[in-house]
Motif scaffolding. Structure first.
Motif, PDB file in Angstrom:
ATOM      1  N   GLU A 274     -10.894 -16.305  -8.220  1.00 20.06           N
ATOM      2  CA  GLU A 274     -11.283 -16.551  -6.833  1.00 20.06           C
ATOM      3  C   GLU A 274     -12.587 -17.328  -6.711  1.00 20.06           C
ATOM      4  N   TYR A 275     -13.208 -17.653  -7.828  1.00 18.75           N
ATOM      5  CA  TYR A 275     -14.517 -18.300  -7.749  1.00 18.75           C
ATOM      6  C   TYR A 275     -14.371 -19.813  -7.660  1.00 18.75           C
ATOM      7  N   SER A 276     -15.323 -20.423  -6.958  1.00 17.47           N
ATOM      8  CA  SER A 276     -15.289 -21.881  -6.832  1.00 17.47           C
ATOM      9  C   SER A 276     -16.716 -22.400  -6.817  1.00 17.47           C
ATOM     10  N   GLY A 277     -16.847 -23.706  -6.951  1.00 16.86           N
ATOM     11  CA  GLY A 277     -18.152 -24.340  -6.826  1.00 16.86           C
ATOM     12  C   GLY A 277     -19.155 -23.843  -7.853  1.00 16.86           C
ATOM     13  N   MET A 278     -20.408 -23.641  -7.411  1.00 15.73           N
ATOM     14  CA  MET A 278     -21.476 -23.291  -8.334  1.00 15.73           C
ATOM     15  C   MET A 278     -21.291 -21.906  -8.930  1.00 15.73           C
ATOM     16  N   ARG A 279     -20.641 -20.993  -8.176  1.00 16.95           N
ATOM     17  CA  ARG A 279     -20.446 -19.649  -8.747  1.00 16.95           C
ATOM     18  C   ARG A 279     -19.503 -19.714  -9.932  1.00 16.95           C
ATOM     19  N   PHE A 280     -18.478 -20.530  -9.814  1.00 20.22           N
ATOM     20  CA  PHE A 280     -17.600 -20.744 -10.959  1.00 20.22           C
ATOM     21  C   PHE A 280     -18.395 -21.362 -12.105  1.00 20.22           C
TER      22      PHE A 280
ATOM     23  N   GLN B 229     -18.931 -37.821 -18.660  1.00 23.15           N
ATOM     24  CA  GLN B 229     -18.022 -36.846 -18.052  1.00 23.15           C
ATOM     25  C   GLN B 229     -18.734 -35.551 -17.627  1.00 23.15           C
ATOM     26  N   PRO B 230     -19.630 -34.935 -18.467  1.00 23.43           N
ATOM     27  CA  PRO B 230     -20.302 -33.700 -18.036  1.00 23.43           C
ATOM     28  C   PRO B 230     -21.091 -33.891 -16.741  1.00 23.43           C
ATOM     29  N   VAL B 231     -21.722 -35.063 -16.571  1.00 24.63           N
ATOM     30  CA  VAL B 231     -22.483 -35.321 -15.345  1.00 24.63           C
ATOM     31  C   VAL B 231     -21.541 -35.322 -14.142  1.00 24.63           C
ATOM     32  N   ALA B 232     -20.399 -35.990 -14.313  1.00 20.64           N
ATOM     33  CA  ALA B 232     -19.421 -36.040 -13.219  1.00 20.64           C
ATOM     34  C   ALA B 232     -18.908 -34.649 -12.896  1.00 20.64           C
ATOM     35  N   ASP B 233     -18.615 -33.852 -13.955  1.00 17.41           N
ATOM     36  CA  ASP B 233     -18.139 -32.479 -13.735  1.00 17.41           C
ATOM     37  C   ASP B 233     -19.172 -31.666 -12.982  1.00 17.41           C
ATOM     38  N   GLY B 234     -20.430 -31.795 -13.431  1.00 15.90           N
ATOM     39  CA  GLY B 234     -21.505 -31.023 -12.794  1.00 15.90           C
ATOM     40  C   GLY B 234     -21.642 -31.384 -11.327  1.00 15.90           C
ATOM     41  N   LEU B 235     -21.641 -32.688 -11.042  1.00 20.30           N
ATOM     42  CA  LEU B 235     -21.769 -33.131  -9.647  1.00 20.30           C
ATOM     43  C   LEU B 235     -20.619 -32.607  -8.810  1.00 20.30           C
ATOM     44  N   LYS B 236     -19.408 -32.649  -9.381  1.00 18.08           N
ATOM     45  CA  LYS B 236     -18.237 -32.191  -8.643  1.00 18.08           C
ATOM     46  C   LYS B 236     -18.386 -30.716  -8.289  1.00 18.08           C
ATOM     47  N   LEU B 237     -18.757 -29.896  -9.287  1.00 15.30           N
ATOM     48  CA  LEU B 237     -18.895 -28.459  -9.036  1.00 15.30           C
ATOM     49  C   LEU B 237     -19.987 -28.183  -8.003  1.00 15.30           C
ATOM     50  N   PHE B 238     -21.049 -29.014  -8.052  1.00 17.81           N
ATOM     51  CA  PHE B 238     -22.171 -28.794  -7.159  1.00 17.81           C
ATOM     52  C   PHE B 238     -21.776 -29.038  -5.707  1.00 17.81           C
ATOM     53  N   PHE B 239     -20.901 -30.005  -5.480  1.00 16.38           N
ATOM     54  CA  PHE B 239     -20.551 -30.358  -4.098  1.00 16.38           C
ATOM     55  C   PHE B 239     -19.294 -29.665  -3.597  1.00 16.38           C
TER      56      PHE B 239
END
Lengths: 172, 356
Positions: B244-250, B56-66
């Motif tokens: 208001e933050y999204s993606g990698m900044r979040f 799950q952490p890998v999937a979360d990380g990939l999701k946030l990255f993209f």
């Protein structure tokens, strides 16, 4: 090497100090002040005063500047132009003081007065920096230290009295 | 010059290893938190990705990255980008002075290195306090730069909360510093060697139990975790300062929060629970004759203590409801602060009367 560090730190301190008063956005001013605090702390580290460096960051950057930002955000100041109207007056005063300083320096150079040799404090190699400060603070400088504590206490009580005036009115 | 280069190379290697371990721990923690919460609430937790959801952490990380990187209209772009970086740097830089294992030195190419601590400076604990206080800037600036009511309110709350509870953290530590007579985390841990009653929670002449409780509660408040997660109270503020933050900044804010949790757990383990020391004198491996592997046992003890605190964070989250803002402030200033100050007074007298 040490000189290089000194000139880098001193240069950034001067630059960011100017930016604090020159920038128009108060949040940017606060950030340049933050950078300045860090470089002053760096200057302390080059002088082997690690304790003072850490306290500098904890007190100034960690507490005082956060409170300052807190107020800026609470008032939601996006631009502050009020104080920039004082520019002519500030130039006048600044030029006057600068002239005085230059004159004084020239005079001292002429009179040939002995240049004060810096007093080198005895090194304390056996104990650390923090211990040395503690020793000195509670032996040699115990009276000024206690007076400073008393003044701070009075300031704290004064702040509470000023902020909580309604509390005293209800009782009296 | 060669010595300097060698020292820098060794430090860089240490930093890489520590950062790697911290990031790995954060990945484990994100999954562990959801699993522990799930089990405590009689659920399974994440189960879909990989066996028992361990990927799950890998999937979360990939999701946030993209994810798309959104900067809200009217936001201050520069500060909006700077805030997550400030938060993350402040959270990670403190690990430089944490002793992860015994204070041994190894010799490589004729130069002495300390393998389990990046930098053993004599003001270690002050250094950590200084940089954790910088973490507040990330939160405040992030809240302000987002140009959103919820973010601003979250940032303001956080500023008040961090200042209030930072004071309690600092004062709770003073008792231990009085007993240890040092600000270096290595020296403080060394002073707690031997049986577990030498740990500063139980230590004579005056146990730091009250200071320990004050420290743990204040640490939870300082890391903005439940029940003190006012800056990100989702039922009132959407998500607080990172609305208001999204993606990698979040992700940066998220990683910073977990890194802060690990850091305060490391400090609690080192200051109050004896750090790398086992509850018994020496190490079991050294007694059995494997002296060269004794460090493994020390590191495992340190990790166990840190993970105990991290579990405590999850436990509190599953158990306690959120405090109201005025309750939080009143509790911090009128309950915790007097206890911490009283503890300093009593510890100072005890340390003066019974010097060790």
């Amino acid at each position: 090497m040490a000189q290089l560090f000194f000139f880098y730190l001193a240069g950034i301190i001067v630059l960011t100090s100017i930016l604090v008063v020159a920038l128009r956005n108060p949040v940017y001013s606060a950030l340049s002040l933050l950078i300045m605090f860090f470089h002053v702390a760096g200057l302390y580290v080059t002088l082997h005063a690690e304790f003072v460096a850490a306290v500098q960051i904890i007190v100034y950057a960690g507490a005082i500047l956060v409170l300052y930002l807190f107020v800026v955000m609470l008032l939601n100041l996006h631009r502050e132009d009020r104080y920039h109207a004082q520019f002519p007056l500030a130039t006048l005063l600044g030029v006057t003081i600068l002239t005085e300083v230059i004159l004084l320096m020239l005079q001292r150079g002429d009179s040939g007065a002995p240049v004060a040799t810096p007093v080198i404090a005895p090194p304390t190699p056996a104990i650390g920096n923090t211990e040395a400060i503690g020793e000195v603070l509670y032996s040699t400088y115990v009276f000024p230290f206690e007076v400073a504590s008393l003044i701070l206490l009075v300031a704290m009580i004064g702040a509470i009295v000023l902020a909580k005036q309604d509390l005293f009115e209800q009782k009296g | 010059m060669a010595e300097l280069a060698l020292r820098m190379a060794f430090s860089l290697a240490q930093i890489t290893v520590v950062m790697g371990v911290i990031m790995l721990t954060i990945m484990v923690l994100t999954l562990a938190e959801r699993k522990v919460l799930g089990w405590m609430q009689d659920r399974m937790g994440p189960m879909e990705v990989g066996p028992y959801g361990i990927l799950q952490p890998v999937a979360d990380g990939l999701k946030l990255f993209f994810k798309e990187d959104i900067v809200p209209a009217g936001a201050n772009r520069f500060l909006f980008s700077l805030a997550p970086i400030l938060a993350l740097v402040a959270a990670l830089i403190g690990f430089a002075v944490v002793p992860f294992g015994p204070d041994t030195t190894i010799e490589l190419f004729g130069i002495q290195f300390k393998p389990f601590i990046i930098s053993d400076i004599n003001i270690g604990i002050l250094y950590i306090l200084a940089f954790t206080s910088i973490g507040a800037y990330g939160v405040i600036l992030g809240g302000w730069a987002s140009n959103s009511k919820y973010s601003l309110l979250g940032g303001l709350r956080s500023a008040a909360q961090v200042i209030s509870y930072e004071l309690n953290v600092g004062l709770a530590i003073v008792g231990v510093l009085l007993l240890a007579g040092s600000l270096s985390l290595v020296k403080i841990t060394q002073a707690q060697a031997g049986w577990f009653w030498n740990w500063y929670v139980f230590a004579p002449p005056f146990p730091q139990l009250l200071a320990f409780v004050v420290y743990v509660i204040s640490a939870v408040a300082e890391t903005n975790r439940v029940p003190f997660d006012l800056p990100e109270a989702e039922s009132e503020l959407v998500a607080g300062f990172f609305t208001e933050y999204s993606g990698m900044r979040f992700a940066f804010f998220f990683i910073a929060e977990y890194a802060n949790m690990i850091l305060v757990s490391c400090i609690a383990a080192a200051l109050f629970l004896g750090g790398w020391n086992a509850p018994y004198p020496g190490t079991a491996l050294a007694r059995m004759g494997f002296v060269q592997f004794a460090w493994v046992e020390n590191v495992v003890w340190f990790a166990a203590k840190v993970y105990f605190f991290l579990f405590l964070f999850f436990w509190l989250r599953a158990t306690l409801p959120r405090l109201r803002y005025d309750q939080l402030m009143r509790f911090g200033w009128k309950v915790m602060l007097p206890i911490a100050l009283g503890n300093i007074l009593v510890t100072a007298i005890a340390a003066y009367l019974f010097p060790r």
